[in-house]
Scaffold this motif. Structure first.
Motif, mmCIF file in Angstrom:
data_model
loop_
_atom_site.group_PDB
_atom_site.id
_atom_site.type_symbol
_atom_site.label_atom_id
_atom_site.label_comp_id
_atom_site.label_asym_id
_atom_site.label_seq_id
_atom_site.Cartn_x
_atom_site.Cartn_y
_atom_site.Cartn_z
ATOM 1 N N UNK A 1 40.108 43.986 41.109
ATOM 2 C CA UNK A 1 40.841 43.702 42.583
ATOM 3 C C UNK A 1 42.182 44.450 42.715
ATOM 4 N N UNK A 2 42.865 44.734 41.822
ATOM 5 C CA UNK A 2 44.425 45.041 41.830
ATOM 6 C C UNK A 2 44.300 46.594 42.057
ATOM 7 N N UNK A 3 43.216 47.179 41.140
ATOM 8 C CA UNK A 3 42.794 48.545 41.253
ATOM 9 C C UNK A 3 42.666 49.013 42.705
ATOM 10 N N UNK B 1 39.315 40.370 34.033
ATOM 11 C CA UNK B 1 38.638 41.661 34.680
ATOM 12 C C UNK B 1 38.629 41.570 36.021
ATOM 13 N N UNK B 2 38.473 40.439 36.708
ATOM 14 C CA UNK B 2 38.410 40.406 38.199
ATOM 15 C C UNK B 2 39.828 40.735 38.691
ATOM 16 N N UNK C 1 51.076 47.754 37.561
ATOM 17 C CA UNK C 1 51.945 46.866 38.212
ATOM 18 C C UNK C 1 51.297 45.497 38.989
ATOM 19 N N UNK C 2 50.332 45.777 39.597
ATOM 20 C CA UNK C 2 49.790 44.684 40.197
ATOM 21 C C UNK C 2 48.965 43.684 39.427
ATOM 22 N N UNK C 3 48.215 44.264 38.421
ATOM 23 C CA UNK C 3 47.730 43.621 37.484
ATOM 24 C C UNK C 3 48.731 42.852 36.551
ATOM 25 N N UNK D 1 44.476 42.242 48.147
ATOM 26 C CA UNK D 1 44.246 41.668 46.706
ATOM 27 C C UNK D 1 43.329 40.565 46.769
ATOM 28 N N UNK D 2 43.858 39.690 47.602
ATOM 29 C CA UNK D 2 43.413 38.233 47.743
ATOM 30 C C UNK D 2 42.003 38.274 48.419
#
Length: 291
Positions: free
Chosen positions: A208-210, A203-204, A269-271, A179-180
């Motif tokens: 990134x999380x997807x 949006x970013x 979940x990450x988002x 993700x980073x």
């Protein structure tokens, strides 16, 4: 930069887990139900069967264990990773390799810390699909933890620890680490065919999380399936014997059971995790400004 408490990541992860718990429950049930070779029940089928049998409220079965897990597993993996990043950044911008290595180590620590709660989560979410004589019947995570220690001793707390730690290492490196990496690479770049450059906004975070969710779900699926089966079992299965039996009876695709709900869960979940985490850090900094 104002400092924030070590446990803030666990709170953010708990908030995210509460939103995505039905998908986690579906994933575990898809992973723990053994089927004939080539027979792979869909996510929708498992969801419909769960609701038809036990009602909509049953989709949140085991939520107390999910919260306990996040306040141990994610609290440690995120908290230690943030501290490691801060330490590495003192000597300049750390390389991607160093960040991934730090994420892997911190993930392993989180996997060890969260193993007991993970056992409870797997058992509570898969209990209703087990034969009545093999059900655990934990009413909540706290009583479940007491029952686990009383019936299986302290050794019961480390059941499936190897698979869980491996999964946690892979998860933290492939989710938080990637993700980073995706976020830093996409920031400022242009979306192909569109007059838009990525900025540090929702949006970013979503894109990134997807991307990191896809990587994490695929890499972690085999360890995740094995972890769920070992933890849900009433018997003391040897992991190697369990793996060979499942492979023989179901074929190699059993290692990717539950991939779809795992991916659908992990992306949002990450988002939610990072959105909640950033907002909690901002709120903490407002209430407790740096001197």
């Amino acid at each position: 930069m104002s400092s924030y408490p070590f446990w803030l990541g666990g709170v953010a992860a708990s908030m995210a887990a509460a939103c995505t718990h039905p998908l986690d429950l579906t994933k575990v049930r898809m992973q723990t139900v053994e089927s004939a070779p080539g027979a792979h029940p869909s996510m929708l089928h498992v969801l419909q069967r769960t609701i038809a049998k036990d009602g909509v409220r049953s989709l949140f079965t085991g939520l107390s264990a999910a919260i306990m897990r996040q306040m141990s597993y994610s609290l440690v993996r995120i908290g230690t990773y943030e501290k490691a990043k801060q330490k590495l950044s003192e000597k300049g911008k750390p390389s991607s390799g160093k960040l991934l290595a730090a994420a892997a180590v911190c993930g392993g620590l989180g996997g060890i810390a969260g193993n007991p709660a993970d056992i409870l989560l797997v058992r509570m979410t898969s209990d209703s699909i087990r034969p009545p004589e093999k059900r655990y019947g934990y009413p909540n995570a706290v009583t479940g933890l007491v029952s686990l220690v009383r019936e299986e001793g302290l050794r019961g707390l480390v059941r499936g620890l190897e698979a869980n730690t491996i999964r946690a290492i892979l998860m933290n490196a492939s989710q938080v680490g990637s993700y980073d990496l995706f976020k830093s690479r996409l920031l400022g770049s242009q979306v192909p065919g569109v007059d838009y450059h990525f900025q540090d906004n929702l949006v970013l975070h979503m894109v990134s999380s997807c991307l990191s969710g896809t990587v994490a779900t695929t890499i972690c699926s085999p360890a995740d399936v094995m972890k769920s089966r070992i933890m849900s079992s009433n018997d003391t299965h040897n992991p190697i014997l369990l793996f060979t039996r499942s492979l023989r009876e179901e074929g190699p695709m059993f290692l990717f059971k539950g991939w779809t709900p795992a991916f659908i869960r992990l992306g949002p979940q990450t988002v939610l995790l990072f959105v909640f985490f950033e907002q909690l850090k901002k709120a903490w900094g407002t209430v407790h400004p740096a001197p």
